[in-house]
Design an enzyme around this catalytic site. Sequence first.
Site, PDB file in Angstrom:
ATOM      1  N   LYS A   1       0.966  -1.199   0.022  1.00 10.78           N
ATOM      2  CA  LYS A   1       0.197  -0.013  -0.130  1.00 10.78           C
ATOM      3  C   LYS A   1       0.959   1.214  -0.125  1.00 10.78           C
ATOM      4  CE  LYS A   1      -3.518   2.287   2.727  1.00 10.78           C
ATOM      5  NZ  LYS A   1      -4.647   2.046   3.968  1.00 10.78           N
TER       6      LYS A   1
ATOM      7  N   LYS B   1      -2.227  -1.449  -3.889  1.00 10.46           N
ATOM      8  CA  LYS B   1      -3.121  -0.176  -3.607  1.00 10.46           C
ATOM      9  C   LYS B   1      -2.121   1.111  -3.672  1.00 10.46           C
ATOM     10  CE  LYS B   1      -6.013   1.835  -0.462  1.00 10.46           C
ATOM     11  NZ  LYS B   1      -6.071   2.363   0.879  1.00 10.46           N
TER      12      LYS B   1
HETATM   13  C1  PBG Z   1      -7.831   2.810   5.309  1.00 10.17           C
HETATM   14  C2  PBG Z   1      -8.057   2.949   3.935  1.00 10.17           C
HETATM   15  C3  PBG Z   1      -7.749   4.055   3.001  1.00 10.17           C
HETATM   16  C4  PBG Z   1      -8.443   3.577   1.855  1.00 10.17           C
HETATM   17  C5  PBG Z   1      -8.808   2.265   2.180  1.00 10.17           C
HETATM   18  N1  PBG Z   1      -8.465   1.927   3.237  1.00 10.17           N
HETATM   19  C6  PBG Z   1      -7.322   5.318   3.411  1.00 10.17           C
HETATM   20  C7  PBG Z   1      -5.814   5.695   3.665  1.00 10.17           C
HETATM   21  O1  PBG Z   1      -5.083   4.793   4.030  1.00 10.17           O
HETATM   22  O2  PBG Z   1      -5.527   6.937   3.714  1.00 10.17           O
HETATM   23  C8  PBG Z   1      -8.277   4.448   0.553  1.00 10.17           C
HETATM   24  C9  PBG Z   1      -9.302   3.894  -0.360  1.00 10.17           C
HETATM   25  C10 PBG Z   1      -9.510   4.900  -1.416  1.00 10.17           C
HETATM   26  O3  PBG Z   1      -8.878   5.881  -1.573  1.00 10.17           O
HETATM   27  O4  PBG Z   1     -10.457   4.397  -2.168  1.00 10.17           O
HETATM   28  N2  PBG Z   1      -6.636   2.706   5.927  1.00 10.17           N
HETATM   29 ZN    ZN Z   2      -6.095   3.468   7.874  1.00 10.76          ZN
END
Ligand code: PBG
Ligand code: ZN
Length: 321
Positions: free
Chosen positions: A191, A244
Amino acid sequence: MRRIRRRILQPLLRETELHKTDLVMPVFVDESISRPLAIPSMPGQFRRPVEGVADYCEHLRDAGIGAVILFGIPAEKDSEATGAYAPDGVIQQAVRSIKERLPGMVVVTDVCACEYTDHGHCGIIGETAGGPDLENDLSLALMARIALSHAESGADIVAPSCMLDGMVQTIREALDAAGYQDVLIMSYSSKFASALYGPFRDAADSGFSLGDRTTYQISPGNAREAIMESELDAAEGADILMVKPAGIYLDILASLTGFGLPVAAYQVSGEYAMIRAAGERGWLDARAVALESLTAIKRAGADLIITYFAEDAARWLDEEQ
Ligand code: PBG
Ligand code: ZN
């Protein structure tokens, strides 16, 4: 090469075909509303009340979407994210109501603290070597507690997104000890610290008040580090790995197919918003670009794709049959 592109041969020779069964629809459940609330930065997307979530999932099921990932917006936040594991918390209620109505729907839950903490970070904040920051090991116990409460509510897959070291192992041990051997862990393993999460922070009300997420999420230029993160999560017992965002990290996605585990790709809020916004302006054909982007993500190696286009794509794919 023109011979192999003759119109009648195109279906026969197509290498990658997108299916509705590849798609997972994100659903935002808001404890404080009683009717769907439009999300301005994500046209076509809504927060849904707890009472309406099973109806909406039934509608998705009828459209051919068999899996959802749930995000909760609690009525109250605190510094320790206690709402994230409350037995009657927003996600716990939502999972129970979906599973009651639709036992065959695959329910995935996002395991993180950022929607439940008043500071907006993904765990417990404490004093670290670099100043106030996300505490790794203190936050692990919190993640185990959240994941367990989701499993108790009936979740099929828990998806930790906090990017803590050891999160997968900690959650696996907690689930196994409580008899939830059959609950899968889909780790947000690779991520990135991406600006493409901007609209999500509106959608889930999870902006943060101090610092940023770069001390736990991966820097966009770091490919080896991203692959190592997934390797470690695989070793800790992850059942499904994830990249992601999806569309601008296809090189990482392609590398993750080498571990032998299923790979998920998350087409995030910013990817969705860009396509929708340009479509609304008439600058491109949003439907065509959405389907092209999803096909490209699948081509790069995704077994499943989390996308805000899932509901629409199901209809579009039907129409193309
Ligand atoms: C929570 C989470 C996030 C997303 C999914 N789970 C936000 C982040 O990490 O800032 C992002 C999903 C999206 O932008 O569609 N940790
Ligand atoms: Zn989070």
